[in-house]
Design a protein around this motif. Structure first.
Motif, PDB file in Angstrom:
ATOM      1  N   GLN A 209      -0.397 -11.150  12.651  1.00  0.00           N
ATOM      2  CA  GLN A 209      -1.630 -11.938  12.494  1.00  0.00           C
ATOM      3  C   GLN A 209      -2.476 -11.402  11.341  1.00  0.00           C
ATOM      4  O   GLN A 209      -3.041 -12.171  10.567  1.00  0.00           O
ATOM      5  CB  GLN A 209      -2.462 -11.926  13.783  1.00  0.00           C
ATOM      6  N   LEU A 217      -6.462 -15.055   2.969  1.00  0.00           N
ATOM      7  CA  LEU A 217      -7.666 -14.745   2.188  1.00  0.00           C
ATOM      8  C   LEU A 217      -7.332 -14.517   0.714  1.00  0.00           C
ATOM      9  O   LEU A 217      -8.210 -14.244  -0.094  1.00  0.00           O
ATOM     10  CB  LEU A 217      -8.363 -13.496   2.751  1.00  0.00           C
ATOM     11  N   LEU A 239      -5.355 -30.139   2.752  1.00  0.00           N
ATOM     12  CA  LEU A 239      -5.235 -30.315   4.200  1.00  0.00           C
ATOM     13  C   LEU A 239      -5.179 -31.781   4.608  1.00  0.00           C
ATOM     14  O   LEU A 239      -4.358 -32.177   5.432  1.00  0.00           O
ATOM     15  CB  LEU A 239      -6.402 -29.610   4.892  1.00  0.00           C
ATOM     16  N   LEU A 240      -6.045 -32.617   4.006  1.00  0.00           N
ATOM     17  CA  LEU A 240      -6.136 -34.000   4.471  1.00  0.00           C
ATOM     18  C   LEU A 240      -5.071 -34.893   3.859  1.00  0.00           C
ATOM     19  O   LEU A 240      -4.697 -35.899   4.448  1.00  0.00           O
ATOM     20  CB  LEU A 240      -7.529 -34.564   4.185  1.00  0.00           C
ATOM     21  N   ILE A 254       3.695 -18.786  14.607  1.00  0.00           N
ATOM     22  CA  ILE A 254       3.611 -18.844  16.069  1.00  0.00           C
ATOM     23  C   ILE A 254       4.967 -18.496  16.684  1.00  0.00           C
ATOM     24  O   ILE A 254       5.039 -17.690  17.625  1.00  0.00           O
ATOM     25  CB  ILE A 254       3.150 -20.238  16.537  1.00  0.00           C
ATOM     26  N   SER A 257       5.658 -14.713  16.348  1.00  0.00           N
ATOM     27  CA  SER A 257       4.819 -13.923  17.259  1.00  0.00           C
ATOM     28  C   SER A 257       5.281 -14.102  18.692  1.00  0.00           C
ATOM     29  O   SER A 257       5.417 -13.133  19.454  1.00  0.00           O
ATOM     30  CB  SER A 257       3.357 -14.367  17.189  1.00  0.00           C
ATOM     31  N   LEU A 258       5.514 -15.361  19.050  1.00  0.00           N
ATOM     32  CA  LEU A 258       5.921 -15.687  20.407  1.00  0.00           C
ATOM     33  C   LEU A 258       7.199 -14.937  20.794  1.00  0.00           C
ATOM     34  O   LEU A 258       7.295 -14.385  21.893  1.00  0.00           O
ATOM     35  CB  LEU A 258       6.163 -17.199  20.478  1.00  0.00           C
ATOM     36  N   ILE A 261       6.317 -11.339  21.485  1.00  0.00           N
ATOM     37  CA  ILE A 261       5.487 -11.218  22.689  1.00  0.00           C
ATOM     38  C   ILE A 261       6.348 -11.401  23.939  1.00  0.00           C
ATOM     39  O   ILE A 261       6.222 -10.654  24.913  1.00  0.00           O
ATOM     40  CB  ILE A 261       4.343 -12.263  22.679  1.00  0.00           C
TER      41      ILE A 261
ATOM     42  N   VAL B 138       0.652 -18.311  24.181  1.00  0.00           N
ATOM     43  CA  VAL B 138       0.594 -19.114  22.958  1.00  0.00           C
ATOM     44  C   VAL B 138      -0.679 -18.788  22.164  1.00  0.00           C
ATOM     45  O   VAL B 138      -0.651 -18.675  20.933  1.00  0.00           O
ATOM     46  CB  VAL B 138       0.656 -20.629  23.293  1.00  0.00           C
ATOM     47  N   ALA B 141      -0.266 -15.820  20.122  1.00  0.00           N
ATOM     48  CA  ALA B 141       0.674 -15.952  19.011  1.00  0.00           C
ATOM     49  C   ALA B 141       0.120 -16.792  17.867  1.00  0.00           C
ATOM     50  O   ALA B 141       0.672 -16.785  16.779  1.00  0.00           O
ATOM     51  CB  ALA B 141       1.979 -16.575  19.527  1.00  0.00           C
ATOM     52  N   THR B 142      -0.986 -17.510  18.112  1.00  0.00           N
ATOM     53  CA  THR B 142      -1.456 -18.470  17.120  1.00  0.00           C
ATOM     54  C   THR B 142      -2.539 -17.877  16.217  1.00  0.00           C
ATOM     55  O   THR B 142      -3.538 -17.373  16.717  1.00  0.00           O
ATOM     56  CB  THR B 142      -2.020 -19.715  17.831  1.00  0.00           C
ATOM     57  N   PRO B 143      -2.343 -17.950  14.898  1.00  0.00           N
ATOM     58  CA  PRO B 143      -3.369 -17.438  13.990  1.00  0.00           C
ATOM     59  C   PRO B 143      -4.667 -18.240  14.125  1.00  0.00           C
ATOM     60  O   PRO B 143      -4.631 -19.467  14.172  1.00  0.00           O
ATOM     61  CB  PRO B 143      -2.776 -17.655  12.594  1.00  0.00           C
ATOM     62  N   PHE B 145      -7.044 -18.763  12.032  1.00  0.00           N
ATOM     63  CA  PHE B 145      -7.397 -19.646  10.915  1.00  0.00           C
ATOM     64  C   PHE B 145      -6.533 -20.900  10.897  1.00  0.00           C
ATOM     65  O   PHE B 145      -6.943 -21.948  10.418  1.00  0.00           O
ATOM     66  CB  PHE B 145      -7.303 -18.904   9.581  1.00  0.00           C
ATOM     67  N   TRP B 146      -5.331 -20.796  11.461  1.00  0.00           N
ATOM     68  CA  TRP B 146      -4.472 -21.981  11.547  1.00  0.00           C
ATOM     69  C   TRP B 146      -5.059 -22.990  12.541  1.00  0.00           C
ATOM     70  O   TRP B 146      -5.055 -24.191  12.296  1.00  0.00           O
ATOM     71  CB  TRP B 146      -3.054 -21.571  11.954  1.00  0.00           C
ATOM     72  N   LEU B 149      -7.689 -24.768  10.686  1.00  0.00           N
ATOM     73  CA  LEU B 149      -7.150 -25.802   9.792  1.00  0.00           C
ATOM     74  C   LEU B 149      -6.754 -27.045  10.586  1.00  0.00           C
ATOM     75  O   LEU B 149      -7.061 -28.177  10.208  1.00  0.00           O
ATOM     76  CB  LEU B 149      -5.921 -25.271   9.035  1.00  0.00           C
ATOM     77  N   MET B 150      -6.078 -26.820  11.724  1.00  0.00           N
ATOM     78  CA  MET B 150      -5.612 -27.951  12.521  1.00  0.00           C
ATOM     79  C   MET B 150      -6.788 -28.728  13.117  1.00  0.00           C
ATOM     80  O   MET B 150      -6.782 -29.959  13.163  1.00  0.00           O
ATOM     81  CB  MET B 150      -4.688 -27.463  13.655  1.00  0.00           C
ATOM     82  N   LEU B 152      -9.785 -28.938  11.846  1.00  0.00           N
ATOM     83  CA  LEU B 152     -10.420 -29.640  10.728  1.00  0.00           C
ATOM     84  C   LEU B 152      -9.646 -30.919  10.420  1.00  0.00           C
ATOM     85  O   LEU B 152     -10.228 -31.996  10.245  1.00  0.00           O
ATOM     86  CB  LEU B 152     -10.428 -28.714   9.506  1.00  0.00           C
ATOM     87  N   PHE B 153      -8.324 -30.798  10.392  1.00  0.00           N
ATOM     88  CA  PHE B 153      -7.488 -31.967  10.143  1.00  0.00           C
ATOM     89  C   PHE B 153      -7.642 -32.975  11.287  1.00  0.00           C
ATOM     90  O   PHE B 153      -7.799 -34.176  11.062  1.00  0.00           O
ATOM     91  CB  PHE B 153      -6.018 -31.547  10.001  1.00  0.00           C
ATOM     92  N   SER B 156     -10.992 -34.903  11.285  1.00  0.00           N
ATOM     93  CA  SER B 156     -11.093 -35.820  10.148  1.00  0.00           C
ATOM     94  C   SER B 156     -10.180 -37.014  10.347  1.00  0.00           C
ATOM     95  O   SER B 156     -10.556 -38.151  10.101  1.00  0.00           O
ATOM     96  CB  SER B 156     -10.708 -35.119   8.842  1.00  0.00           C
ATOM     97  N   GLU B 157      -8.975 -36.732  10.830  1.00  0.00           N
ATOM     98  CA  GLU B 157      -7.965 -37.787  10.926  1.00  0.00           C
ATOM     99  C   GLU B 157      -8.175 -38.659  12.162  1.00  0.00           C
ATOM    100  O   GLU B 157      -8.164 -39.874  12.068  1.00  0.00           O
ATOM    101  CB  GLU B 157      -6.570 -37.131  10.966  1.00  0.00           C
ATOM    102  N   VAL B 256     -12.159 -14.466   8.607  1.00  0.00           N
ATOM    103  CA  VAL B 256     -11.164 -15.398   8.113  1.00  0.00           C
ATOM    104  C   VAL B 256     -11.640 -16.837   8.279  1.00  0.00           C
ATOM    105  O   VAL B 256     -11.400 -17.691   7.431  1.00  0.00           O
ATOM    106  CB  VAL B 256      -9.828 -15.186   8.852  1.00  0.00           C
ATOM    107  N   SER B 259     -14.053 -18.489   5.621  1.00  0.00           N
ATOM    108  CA  SER B 259     -13.546 -18.994   4.350  1.00  0.00           C
ATOM    109  C   SER B 259     -13.071 -20.446   4.484  1.00  0.00           C
ATOM    110  O   SER B 259     -13.035 -21.172   3.510  1.00  0.00           O
ATOM    111  CB  SER B 259     -12.416 -18.098   3.833  1.00  0.00           C
ATOM    112  N   ILE B 260     -12.710 -20.891   5.704  1.00  0.00           N
ATOM    113  CA  ILE B 260     -12.287 -22.286   5.883  1.00  0.00           C
ATOM    114  C   ILE B 260     -13.486 -23.214   5.920  1.00  0.00           C
ATOM    115  O   ILE B 260     -13.493 -24.281   5.315  1.00  0.00           O
ATOM    116  CB  ILE B 260     -11.503 -22.462   7.200  1.00  0.00           C
TER     117      ILE B 260
END
Lengths: 273, 313
Positions: A209, A217, A239-240, A254, A257-258, A261, B138, B141-143, B145-146, B149-150, B152-153, B156-157, B256, B259-260
């Motif tokens: 992570q 960054l 992104l959009l 993921i 990491s998973l 873990i 889960v 395991a999930t960043p 900042f990701w 991002l998701m 934000l998407f 918007s969507e 982190v 910055s997004i």
């Protein structure tokens, strides 16, 4: 496969799943070209920002590189950096911790104080400080990550050495005339290794992570090298219009990491029984 | 107790002092300072020496450190080389942004994670428990900042809403401020909700076998009431110390996330200052982080002692 191993894994689906995922990741790291048809660094501006299709499974990025190829090749960079840094951390932290736990006295107090100083920085800040000041190249990134996790290996090795050092076999070795270096290297260290290995598995997802965050960054792996965190940084501005650029490297993080873990938890459950 | 507090305080100060030396030495050890950047090709000239003296870079490093330390102790972190503004003010306003976000995450995740943990602990082993356990893995395991991002998407969507990108302080408009902080908060909360739920779950399971729970049940008290009146009250002590540890973790995640979502917090200030080699700001920002982490750790330790008499010697 050995029937007992098979039965053991069947009774622990989490552990088995984790190990299978790690096996797949290792194959991807070893032979990325088998999976990715497109080269990861081939720029093709005419085909930039294409949505996922039969030819580009994960779509293409802002300069037309194949996202699938970058995810596949990124596995080697990202996972290589994390496992290498943690290995360095484990070796130096483990040795220093064992020494401190065995020697006690001033060696222990002064090294303990240094560890305390490192621990006083929240991990990401320490990583940002080291890579931000020294510069963004892979060597400094590895250095940063290994410094961040050194204290935890140090502590694990130190406490195990202290417990082991009080046991009769150590006293026996000393009584038989073994010097300190021999007691430490031949008798104590082999018993410290399991606790270091456990620590390695626990810390791997955390280090992953932080590695990704530094890449995100812009302080980690630099373009054009494929790296999951760096790919996510590039995806931010698109992104959009091209969400696949962000989706897939994130999913790769993921999955990796998973996998670790699940193995960690599976082994922990085994220990408890 | 008094002796312990003093000893603990002294240890924290020593650590802070050593860490400040590390920060200062690291920042100065690197080739390429502000003067070199300003002079560019003109290096080696008379002007360079004048500028060095202006920035105090002509003194030996230990003198520079003591000079800096003396000012810091008087609350003066110096002047930003890039912006010309006092660092104390820059760092303070950035810190408040990060602090507000971190506290929001801390409280919001507690409001969701603690009841979740109580429920899962109450019915441990059930399908709901398995679901929460999987969510926990889960989330780990999930960043962070990701997730940002998701989200934000997603908004918007799916909702057709593009979140504001210009930060508004809570003093000017609390609603606008919270609107901006909502997505960053949700991104960070994901992991912390899981952490709270896991923590509370383990304590509830341990409490279930305790005499006071059995006694309350024997008196005919409904389970809901036992959980809220007795179990939760007993968890509050470890929970408050757990929150301290979570807070430090959130502070790291905030860097982190900022910055997004374009938040003018401590993380963005630090990264920008590092890129510009603006040493006074880098030192000020890192020192602020160090102090907050050390203070929170100290409070956690002292709180633990104050509440649990068994730890007193």
């Amino acid at each position: 496969m050995n029937p007992t191993v098979f039965a053991y894994l069947r009774s622990r689906p989490g552990l088995a799943t984790g190990l299978a995922m790690i096996a797949v990741l290792l194959i991807v790291v070893a032979v990325p070209k088998v999976f990715a048809v497109h080269p990861p660094e081939a720029i093709d501006v005419a085909n930039a920002l294409l949505a996922p299709s039969g030819d580009h499974w994960f779509g293409t990025d802002h300069v037309g590189r194949d996202v699938f190829a970058r995810v596949v090749h990124g596995a080697r960079t990202t996972l290589g950096i994390v496992s290498g840094s943690l290995l360095l951390s484990a070796i130096f932290g483990g040795l220093a911790g064992s020494l401190a736990g065995y020697a006690r006295g001033w060696t222990d107090i002064s090294s303990g104080q240094m560890i305390e100083v490192i621990l006083s920085f929240p991990p990401i800040f320490l990583g940002v400080m080291i890579t931000g000041i020294l510069g963004s190249n892979m060597g400094y990134l590895v250095l940063a990550l290994s410094v961040v996790y050194l204290p935890l290996f140090f502590r694990a090795a130190r406490s195990t050495t202290m417990v082991e050092g009080a046991k009769p076999y150590v006293e026996a070795a000393q009584a038989l005339g073994a010097g300190h270096d021999r007691v430490l290297l031949r008798h104590l260290l082999p018993n410290v290794v399991p606790s270091i290995a456990t620590q390695y598995i626990i810390l791997f997802p955390l280090a992953l992570q932080v590695q990704a965050a530094l890449g995100f960054l812009g302080l980690g792996v630099q373009p054009p090298t494929a790296d999951w965190g760096a790919s996510l940084q590039e995806s931010k501005d698109y992104l959009l219009i091209a969400p696949w650029m962000a989706l897939f490297p994130g999913l790769a993080l993921i999955v990796a990491s998973l996998a670790v873990i699940l193995v960690g938890r599976g082994l922990q459950d085994t220990d408890d029984q | 107790m008094g002796a312990f507090v003093l000893r603990r305080l002294a240890a924290s100060l020593i650590t802070l002092f050593l860490a400040s030396i590390v920060v200062f030495a690291m920042v100065r050890a690197v080739p390429g300072d502000i003067v070199e950047q300003m002079m560019g090709q003109l290096g080696g000239s008379e002007g360079e020496a004048v500028l060095r003296r202006f920035f105090g870079l002509d003194e030996p490093i230990h003198i520079q450190y003591l000079d800096w330390l003396g000012r810091v102790l008087r609350g003066d972190l110096g002047v930003s080389w890039r912006l010309g503004a006092p660092v104390t003010a820059l760092v303070a306003s950035a810190f408040l942004v990060s602090l507000q976000l971190a506290l929001l995450v801390l409280v919001f995740s507690a409001f969701i994670g603690v009841p979740l943990g109580l429920m899962v602990g109450r019915w441990s082993g059930g399908a709901f428990d398995t679901a929460i356990q999987s969510f926990n893995v889960v989330a780990l395991a999930t960043p962070v900042f990701w997730i940002g991002l998701m989200l934000l998407f997603g908004v918007s969507e799916l909702l057709g809403w593009s979140p504001p990108t210009i930060y508004v302080s809570p003093v000017r408009s609390i609603t606008e401020n919270l609107t901006i902080l909502m997505l960053p908060m949700l991104s960070l909360a994901f992991l912390q909700i899981a952490a709270y739920a896991q923590f509370v779950r383990q304590h509830v399971i341990a409490a279930m076998g305790q005499d006071y729970v059995r006694a309350a049940r024997a008196r005919g008290m409904p389970m809901r009431r036992v959980l809220l009146r007795h179990v939760l009250r007993n968890i509050l002590v470890p929970l408050s110390t757990f929150m301290g540890l979570i807070f430090i973790q959130i502070l790291g995640g905030v860097v982190v996330i900022e910055s997004i979502f374009g938040l003018p917090g401590l993380g963005r200030l630090l990264v920008n200052a590092l890129n510009a080699r603006d040493f006074p700001v880098v030192q000020g920002a890192l020192l602020t982080v160090l102090i907050s982490a050390i203070v929170v750790n100290l409070i956690v330790d002292l709180l633990y002692r104050a509440i649990d008499p068994r730890l007193r010697t």
